[in-house]
Design a protein around this motif. Structure first.
Motif, PDB file in Angstrom:
ATOM      1  N   GLN A 164       0.861  -1.178   0.000  1.00 10.07           N
ATOM      2  CA  GLN A 164       0.000   0.000   0.000  1.00 10.07           C
ATOM      3  C   GLN A 164       0.902   1.234   0.000  1.00 10.07           C
ATOM      4  O   GLN A 164       1.633   1.485   0.957  1.00 10.07           O
ATOM      5  CB  GLN A 164      -0.908  -0.001   1.232  1.00 10.07           C
ATOM      6  N   GLU A 166       1.554   5.544  -1.400  1.00 11.65           N
ATOM      7  CA  GLU A 166       0.915   6.785  -1.823  1.00 11.65           C
ATOM      8  C   GLU A 166       0.749   6.788  -3.347  1.00 11.65           C
ATOM      9  O   GLU A 166       1.602   6.272  -4.073  1.00 11.65           O
ATOM     10  CB  GLU A 166       1.754   7.989  -1.388  1.00 11.65           C
ATOM     11  N   THR A 203      -4.229   6.256  -1.694  1.00 15.48           N
ATOM     12  CA  THR A 203      -3.241   5.184  -1.746  1.00 15.48           C
ATOM     13  C   THR A 203      -3.563   4.240  -2.898  1.00 15.48           C
ATOM     14  O   THR A 203      -4.670   4.233  -3.439  1.00 15.48           O
ATOM     15  CB  THR A 203      -3.205   4.381  -0.437  1.00 15.48           C
TER      16      THR A 203
END
Length: 421
Positions: A164, A166, A203
């Protein structure tokens, strides 16, 4: 308090064959991969990058492992032979080295999928129920048993390990589009506008290059891909996009189960990221805990004596501050600050080493100044040399990264190293 994560050392891991793709050149590491494959690059004071996926396999209970090699693999093969030969073949345990040997095609590995395909007869002989495919060039600690259990419980044909990240960072990765249940319904390679992860705005899910396959399904897809003359023969570019519409492909988010956050993972594929990841280890509580007895990182190491710090005069004091110093090092009337020294490094009187990563068997002469450097194995730094002080002068002799890190190799110093790198 969060519950302790389960450990899946079970029938699932015993029936899994792990294949570590360790043939990559790692060209973004520049001169550090001039004589070695990226998985053979030293990391963390005493390890090599390949030790991390190998240790993850052993700690996860996966004791059948193949290491696929290709580019300048001598030091990698030597390291695996010396440090990873402790498994017992009579118990069905092994770590096999699988060099590119043109078993099926009269060519070298053309891509990640082709590397596995060219060893399909060996996989068939081992008859695993599941095949775990790993990249050999990332730094992380992961219980693969949890991912395999997720794969089986979800009824997947293939499961992809994901980070996960940005959305801005996701542009550098292959990105998964998933539904609320985690099933992959789209895959984009380095997209300009990465799709968001459901329930986590801002995300995206990036592929780690870790895959679990049901063995029969893997064979079918590899054979189809090999017959396709238009294919790049790559898992990310070809295999995944070609199956997500018709088969059950699941995304497995790699998370720290205790903290409920993204787990530690580093791609040390550039000089700056490699330098930074090594120096992160010096911190008081680094994200990667190398002192974790529950999940040790195994390696081969020569039997060096303890590090030694000598002389305590006002003008000649051997000391290291905010640093990691490995066995066999001698800090002789010199100062090492915020640096990481591998084994058998000597820093002589009057020298100062700051913000640097010094690989094994380096000798820093007297009255030297070394700043923001990665010094490759076997370098003999002459007396009085200053590196990392004058950029214009350094550019004439050494490689300088975009972040200002100098890479120094024996060749740049006009030396022939006697060490296998």
């Amino acid at each position: 308090m969060n519950p302790q994560p389960q450990r899946f050392v079970s029938r699932l891991t015993r029936e899994t064959l792990a294949l570590i793709l360790a043939g990559g050149r790692g060209s973004r590491l520049k001169h550090l991969t001039l004589w070695r494959a990226k998985p053979a690059v030293p990391f963390g004071g005493k390890f090599r990058i390949i030790d991390f996926p190998l240790s993850n396999c052993i700690n996860s209970g996966i004791r059948r492992v193949g290491v696929l090699t290709q580019y300048k693999a001598h030091s990698l093969i030597q390291h695996v032979q010396r440090g990873w030969s402790f498994l017992r073949g009579e118990f069905g345990e092994f770590i096999e080295l699988l060099p590119a040997q043109q078993r099926i095609e009269t060519s070298w590995y053309a891509g990640t999928a082709d590397a596995v395909y060219q060893n399909i007869d060996i996989i068939r002989q081992h008859a695993p129920e599941y095949v775990l495919i790993l990249a050999g060039d990332h730094i992380y600690k992961m219980d693969y048993g949890q991912m395999i259990a997720y794969h089986v419980e979800s009824g997947a044909d293939m499961t992809v390990g994901c980070l996960q990240v940005e959305r801005e960072s996701a542009r550098a990765f292959g990105v998964m589009a998933v539904d609320e249940k985690g099933q992959v319904n789209g895959f984009l390679e380095k997209p300009e506008d990465p799709p968001e992860m459901p329930g986590h705005p801002g995300t995206a899910l990036a592929s780690m290059g870790i895959y679990v396959f049901n063995t029969g399904f893997l064979f079918e897809r590899l054979i189809r891909d090999a017959d396709d003359s238009r294919s790049n023969h790559d898992f990310g570019k070809d295999i995944i996009p070609g199956i997500i519409d018709r088969y059950r492909v699941m995304a497995y988010p790699f998370r720290d189960e205790r903290e409920g956050v993204q787990a530690y993972w580093r791609d040390v594929g550039t000089v700056d990221s490699y330098w930074r990841a090594n120096l992160e280890l010096i911190g008081v509580t680094p994200e990667l805990n190398l002192y974790d007895s529950e999940w040790p990182i195994w390696t081969y190491q020569e039997q060096w004596p303890p590090a030694k710090f000598v002389f305590d005069d006002d003008d000649r004091r051997g000391m290291a501050i905010d640093s990691m110093v490995s066995g066999g090092c001698i800090i002789s009337g010199s100062t090492v600050r915020h640096s990481l020294l591998f084994s058998d490094v000597q820093v002589n009187a009057g020298s100062r080493v700051h913000d640097s990563v010094i690989l094994p068997s380096v000798n820093v002469g007297e009255n030297c100044e070394i700043r923001r450097c990665v010094i490759d194995r076997g370098c003999q730094i002459p007396d009085g040399v200053r590196i990392g002080v004058d950029e214009e002068e350094d550019a004439r002799h050494f490689f300088i990264s975009p972040g200002g890190v100098r890479v120094v190799t024996p060749e740049m110093l006009g030396q022939l190293s006697r060490y296998v790198r």
